[in-house]
Write a protein that holds these residues in place. Structure first.
Motif, PDB file in Angstrom:
ATOM      1  N   MET A  26       2.890   6.571  26.877  1.00 14.50           N
ATOM      2  CA  MET A  26       1.862   7.604  27.040  1.00 14.50           C
ATOM      3  C   MET A  26       2.209   8.844  26.221  1.00 14.50           C
ATOM      4  N   THR A  27       1.295   9.238  25.393  1.00 15.20           N
ATOM      5  CA  THR A  27       1.560  10.420  24.595  1.00 15.20           C
ATOM      6  C   THR A  27       0.555  11.500  24.946  1.00 15.20           C
ATOM      7  N   GLU A  28       0.898  12.715  24.566  1.00 16.33           N
ATOM      8  CA  GLU A  28      -0.021  13.820  24.827  1.00 16.33           C
ATOM      9  C   GLU A  28      -0.737  14.242  23.543  1.00 16.33           C
ATOM     10  N   THR A  29      -0.670  13.360  22.570  1.00 12.64           N
ATOM     11  CA  THR A  29      -1.307  13.718  21.313  1.00 12.64           C
ATOM     12  C   THR A  29      -2.814  13.876  21.520  1.00 12.64           C
ATOM     13  N   THR A  30      -3.386  14.754  20.730  1.00 12.26           N
ATOM     14  CA  THR A  30      -4.823  14.995  20.842  1.00 12.26           C
ATOM     15  C   THR A  30      -5.618  14.057  19.936  1.00 12.26           C
ATOM     16  N   ALA A  31      -4.876  13.230  19.182  1.00 10.63           N
ATOM     17  CA  ALA A  31      -5.576  12.327  18.278  1.00 10.63           C
ATOM     18  C   ALA A  31      -6.487  11.397  19.070  1.00 10.63           C
ATOM     19  N   THR A  32      -7.635  11.123  18.520  1.00 10.14           N
ATOM     20  CA  THR A  32      -8.553  10.241  19.216  1.00 10.14           C
ATOM     21  C   THR A  32      -8.073   8.809  19.063  1.00 10.14           C
ATOM     22  N   THR A  33      -8.327   8.008  20.074  1.00  7.14           N
ATOM     23  CA  THR A  33      -7.935   6.603  19.967  1.00  7.14           C
ATOM     24  C   THR A  33      -8.928   5.896  19.074  1.00  7.14           C
ATOM     25  N   THR A  34      -8.477   4.794  18.537  1.00  8.13           N
ATOM     26  CA  THR A  34      -9.347   4.076  17.634  1.00  8.13           C
ATOM     27  C   THR A  34      -9.107   2.600  17.839  1.00  8.13           C
ATOM     28  N   SER A  35     -10.015   1.811  17.383  1.00  4.01           N
ATOM     29  CA  SER A  35      -9.859   0.377  17.571  1.00  4.01           C
ATOM     30  C   SER A  35      -9.268  -0.232  16.312  1.00  4.01           C
ATOM     31  N   ASP A  36      -8.820  -1.479  16.465  1.00  5.08           N
ATOM     32  CA  ASP A  36      -8.347  -2.213  15.298  1.00  5.08           C
ATOM     33  C   ASP A  36      -9.444  -2.296  14.237  1.00  5.08           C
ATOM     34  N   ALA A  37     -10.699  -2.304  14.698  1.00 10.86           N
ATOM     35  CA  ALA A  37     -11.809  -2.417  13.746  1.00 10.86           C
ATOM     36  C   ALA A  37     -11.852  -1.207  12.812  1.00 10.86           C
ATOM     37  N   ASP A  38     -11.595  -0.020  13.370  1.00  4.14           N
ATOM     38  CA  ASP A  38     -11.576   1.176  12.517  1.00  4.14           C
ATOM     39  C   ASP A  38     -10.464   1.084  11.486  1.00  4.14           C
ATOM     40  N   LEU A  39      -9.313   0.612  11.943  1.00  2.00           N
ATOM     41  CA  LEU A  39      -8.169   0.474  11.042  1.00  2.00           C
ATOM     42  C   LEU A  39      -8.508  -0.528   9.929  1.00  2.00           C
ATOM     43  N   GLU A  40      -9.069  -1.653  10.329  1.00  2.00           N
ATOM     44  CA  GLU A  40      -9.412  -2.676   9.334  1.00  2.00           C
ATOM     45  C   GLU A  40     -10.467  -2.155   8.360  1.00  2.00           C
ATOM     46  N   ALA A  41     -11.443  -1.416   8.876  1.00  2.00           N
ATOM     47  CA  ALA A  41     -12.480  -0.871   7.992  1.00  2.00           C
ATOM     48  C   ALA A  41     -11.854   0.081   6.973  1.00  2.00           C
ATOM     49  N   HIS A  42     -10.936   0.908   7.454  1.00  2.00           N
ATOM     50  CA  HIS A  42     -10.260   1.840   6.553  1.00  2.00           C
ATOM     51  C   HIS A  42      -9.457   1.072   5.498  1.00  2.00           C
ATOM     52  N   LEU A  43      -8.716   0.073   5.951  1.00  2.00           N
ATOM     53  CA  LEU A  43      -7.857  -0.654   5.015  1.00  2.00           C
ATOM     54  C   LEU A  43      -8.681  -1.461   4.006  1.00  2.00           C
ATOM     55  N   ASP A  44      -9.835  -1.967   4.456  1.00  2.00           N
ATOM     56  CA  ASP A  44     -10.737  -2.644   3.519  1.00  2.00           C
ATOM     57  C   ASP A  44     -11.243  -1.679   2.459  1.00  2.00           C
ATOM     58  N   ALA A  45     -11.689  -0.524   2.928  1.00  2.00           N
ATOM     59  CA  ALA A  45     -12.317   0.434   2.015  1.00  2.00           C
ATOM     60  C   ALA A  45     -11.327   0.996   1.006  1.00  2.00           C
ATOM     61  N   THR A  46     -10.060   1.006   1.368  1.00  2.00           N
ATOM     62  CA  THR A  46      -9.065   1.640   0.493  1.00  2.00           C
ATOM     63  C   THR A  46      -8.199   0.621  -0.250  1.00  2.00           C
ATOM     64  N   HIS A  47      -8.590  -0.638  -0.201  1.00  2.00           N
ATOM     65  CA  HIS A  47      -7.733  -1.676  -0.775  1.00  2.00           C
ATOM     66  C   HIS A  47      -7.448  -1.460  -2.263  1.00  2.00           C
ATOM     67  N   ALA A  48      -8.486  -1.193  -3.020  1.00  2.00           N
ATOM     68  CA  ALA A  48      -8.298  -1.049  -4.474  1.00  2.00           C
ATOM     69  C   ALA A  48      -7.401   0.151  -4.788  1.00  2.00           C
ATOM     70  N   ALA A  49      -7.639   1.235  -4.092  1.00  2.00           N
ATOM     71  CA  ALA A  49      -6.824   2.440  -4.325  1.00  2.00           C
ATOM     72  C   ALA A  49      -5.379   2.185  -3.928  1.00  2.00           C
ATOM     73  N   ARG A  50      -5.201   1.408  -2.848  1.00  2.00           N
ATOM     74  CA  ARG A  50      -3.847   1.107  -2.373  1.00  2.00           C
ATOM     75  C   ARG A  50      -3.079   0.289  -3.422  1.00  2.00           C
ATOM     76  N   MET A  51      -3.744  -0.737  -3.973  1.00  2.00           N
ATOM     77  CA  MET A  51      -3.101  -1.558  -5.006  1.00  2.00           C
ATOM     78  C   MET A  51      -2.777  -0.708  -6.243  1.00  2.00           C
ATOM     79  N   ALA A  52      -3.694   0.167  -6.592  1.00  2.00           N
ATOM     80  CA  ALA A  52      -3.472   1.008  -7.777  1.00  2.00           C
ATOM     81  C   ALA A  52      -2.262   1.916  -7.555  1.00  2.00           C
ATOM     82  N   GLY A  53      -2.144   2.460  -6.352  1.00  2.00           N
ATOM     83  CA  GLY A  53      -1.012   3.337  -6.062  1.00  2.00           C
ATOM     84  C   GLY A  53       0.306   2.576  -6.073  1.00  2.00           C
TER      85      GLY A  53
END
Ligand SMILES: [Zn+2]
Length: 477
Positions: free
Chosen positions: A1-28
């Motif tokens: 349990m943390t007291e962070t104020t960050a909002t929780t997110t689902s795996d789907a949000d993470l996957e959407a982010h990683l999909d959208a940034t795939h090309a930039a990630r490979m380039a980096g």
């Protein structure tokens, strides 16, 4: 349990982010690999620094704070942190951005610093060891910061620039920054999976003691006709000494050598026996006619859980073509031991020295010199962070990890324990046959992508832990 104020997110949000940034990630990732940061070659020092600057800029862009290229007297350390998870544990993440040399160049199928994606593989020097693992950590932090606005734990990054050339300045630097580096645990991402890409957590690394034995007789080579039979022969004296170091049962005969060795528990024996290891394939790959070692232990146990002693080099006397009838003036050997917990390299050196001096044959002078070493390290399988990482690996890779013991050394692992007092968890994602240190190094891109998810998951699992004294260590706000 943390007291962070960050909002929780689902795996789907993470996957959407990683999909959208795939090309930039490979380039980096590929940009990072293009920098020839070979720390062992002085001519490349500017490139090592360029890699440090590149990494620092990447961390800043992601939102990591207090990023600096910190001077060490050698190649710099890249430091950065994110410390806003009040009440959550603090983890120090270690990797190294320097790489091995690339010789022999003609065995590479493409230039080592021009990364190529070949099927599932990223091919380049450093793709696996260790830039790929560092980059996966950076991308995990980016994914967390972008999808949740925060990391679930406090994290401090220490990325070294001279791991491949001896880590000569790191221990001093760690000691000078104890406050800044205070944490609950260190995660080192510089190891990998087991045979056939089985998820693995390395739970021990061997240490090293390195010595040179010098045997001197007469100040000059002597004529074997005039002196043979009347004086001691240093080369034969050295051979006698070396023969006495180990018995026919493979046991090292230095008195007290095994005194501090922590015996394996029955559970550890069993877990090693259960590893899928093909001994005959290992023998064939090694190119030897038979596997030998200490009586009473399996090959896997011998190569990683037991200490060993080897002659690394041996010279003396006449070595040219033809014949020369001399009694050599001197003879020498480089001898090293791989050590296991809780053996101390300085103590082991002292015992070797005392033993060699005691058994030295009459008529020669023997000296034993300490050429350096490193301590072994060991992480309990039941450490809560080991178990948190295990749950994350199983969730992401679909298989519970095996616990492996490496025969080699990562000296920094022992330094985190001895200098900073941190338990170390070795969480690495490369495949066993990735050609690290060899031509055509590669990283499996599936492992790289899953590593990002496994790091996120490990952080989430750690956030749930109550680790001793975790409150806001060194937190800036
Ligand atoms: Zn490495």
């Amino acid at each position: 349990m943390t007291e962070t104020t960050a909002t929780t997110t689902s795996d789907a949000d993470l996957e959407a982010h990683l999909d959208a940034t795939h090309a930039a990630r490979m380039a980096g990732y590929m940009d990072f690999l293009r920098i020839p940061s070979m720390s062992g070659q002085p001519a490349y020092a500017p490139e090592v620094r360029r890699a440090a600057e590149w990494l620092a800029e990447t961390l800043r862009t992601i939102g990591i704070e207090h990023v600096e290229v910190a001077e060490t007297g050698g190649h710099p350390v890249v430091y950065g942190d994110w410390l806003h998870a009040d009440g959550a544990p603090t983890v120090l993440v270690y990797g190294h951005y320097d790489v091995q040399p690339v010789d022999p160049l003609d065995l590479w199928t493409s230039p080592p610093f021009e990364p190529v994606v070949d099927g599932d593989r990223m091919l380049a020097r450093g793709a696996a060891d260790d830039k790929g693992q560092i980059h996966a950590h950076a991308m995990a932090a980016q994914a967390l910061l972008e999808t949740r606005g925060g990391v679930p734990i406090n994290v401090k990054y220490v990325f070294e620039g001279e791991e491949e050339s001896g880590s000569h300045n790191l221990e001093v630097w760690l000691g000078e920054h104890r406050e800044q580096l205070a944490a609950d645990v260190a995660i080192i991402s510089d190891t990998g999976f087991f045979e056939g890409n089985i998820p693995a957590i390395t739970v021990s690394l061997r240490g090293l003691m390195y010595a040179q034995i010098d045997v001197v007789g007469s100040p000059v080579d002597l004529h074997s006709g005039g002196f043979g039979g009347a004086v001691a022969n240093p080369a034969m004296a050295l051979a006698e000494i070396i023969t006495a170091l180990k018995g026919p049962d493979g046991r090292i005969r230095i008195p007290g050598f095994y005194d501090e060795v922590v015996p394996l528990t029955d559970a550890e024996h069993a877990s090693i026996a259960n590893l899928p290891f093909d001994e005959e394939a290992y023998r064939i790959a090694t190119g030897v006619s038979a596997l030998v070692g200490e009586a009473g232990f399996s090959t896997l146990e011998r190569r990683a859980t037991r200490p060993s002693l080897d002659v690394n080099g041996l010279w003396g006397g006449f070595q040219g073509d033809g014949t020369k009838t001399i009694i050599p003036a001197h003879a020498h050997a480089k001898v090293s031991c791989r050590l296991v917990a809780d053996q101390d390299p300085a103590v082991i050196f002292g015992r070797l020295q005392a033993y060699v001096e005691a058994i030295a044959p009459t008529g020669v002078t023997v000296t034993v010199r300490d050429l350096g070493g490193g301590r072994p390290s060991r992480t309990p399988i039941d450490h809560p962070v080991t178990q948190a990482a295990a749950r994350a690996l199983e969730a992401v890779f679909g298989r519970a990890p095996v616990y492996t013991r490496e025969g080699g050394s990562i000296p920094v692992s022992a330094s985190f324990e001895s200098v900073l007092g941190l338990p170390v968890v070795l969480l690495g994602f490369v495949q066993p046959h990735d050609n690290a240190h060899a031509p055509n190094e590669w990283m499996d891109l599936g492992n790289y992508e899953k590593a990002i998810r496994a790091i996120v998951r490990t952080f989430d699992e750690i956030a749930e832990l109550r680790l001793g004294g975790a409150e806001q260590r060194g937190a800036g706000g």
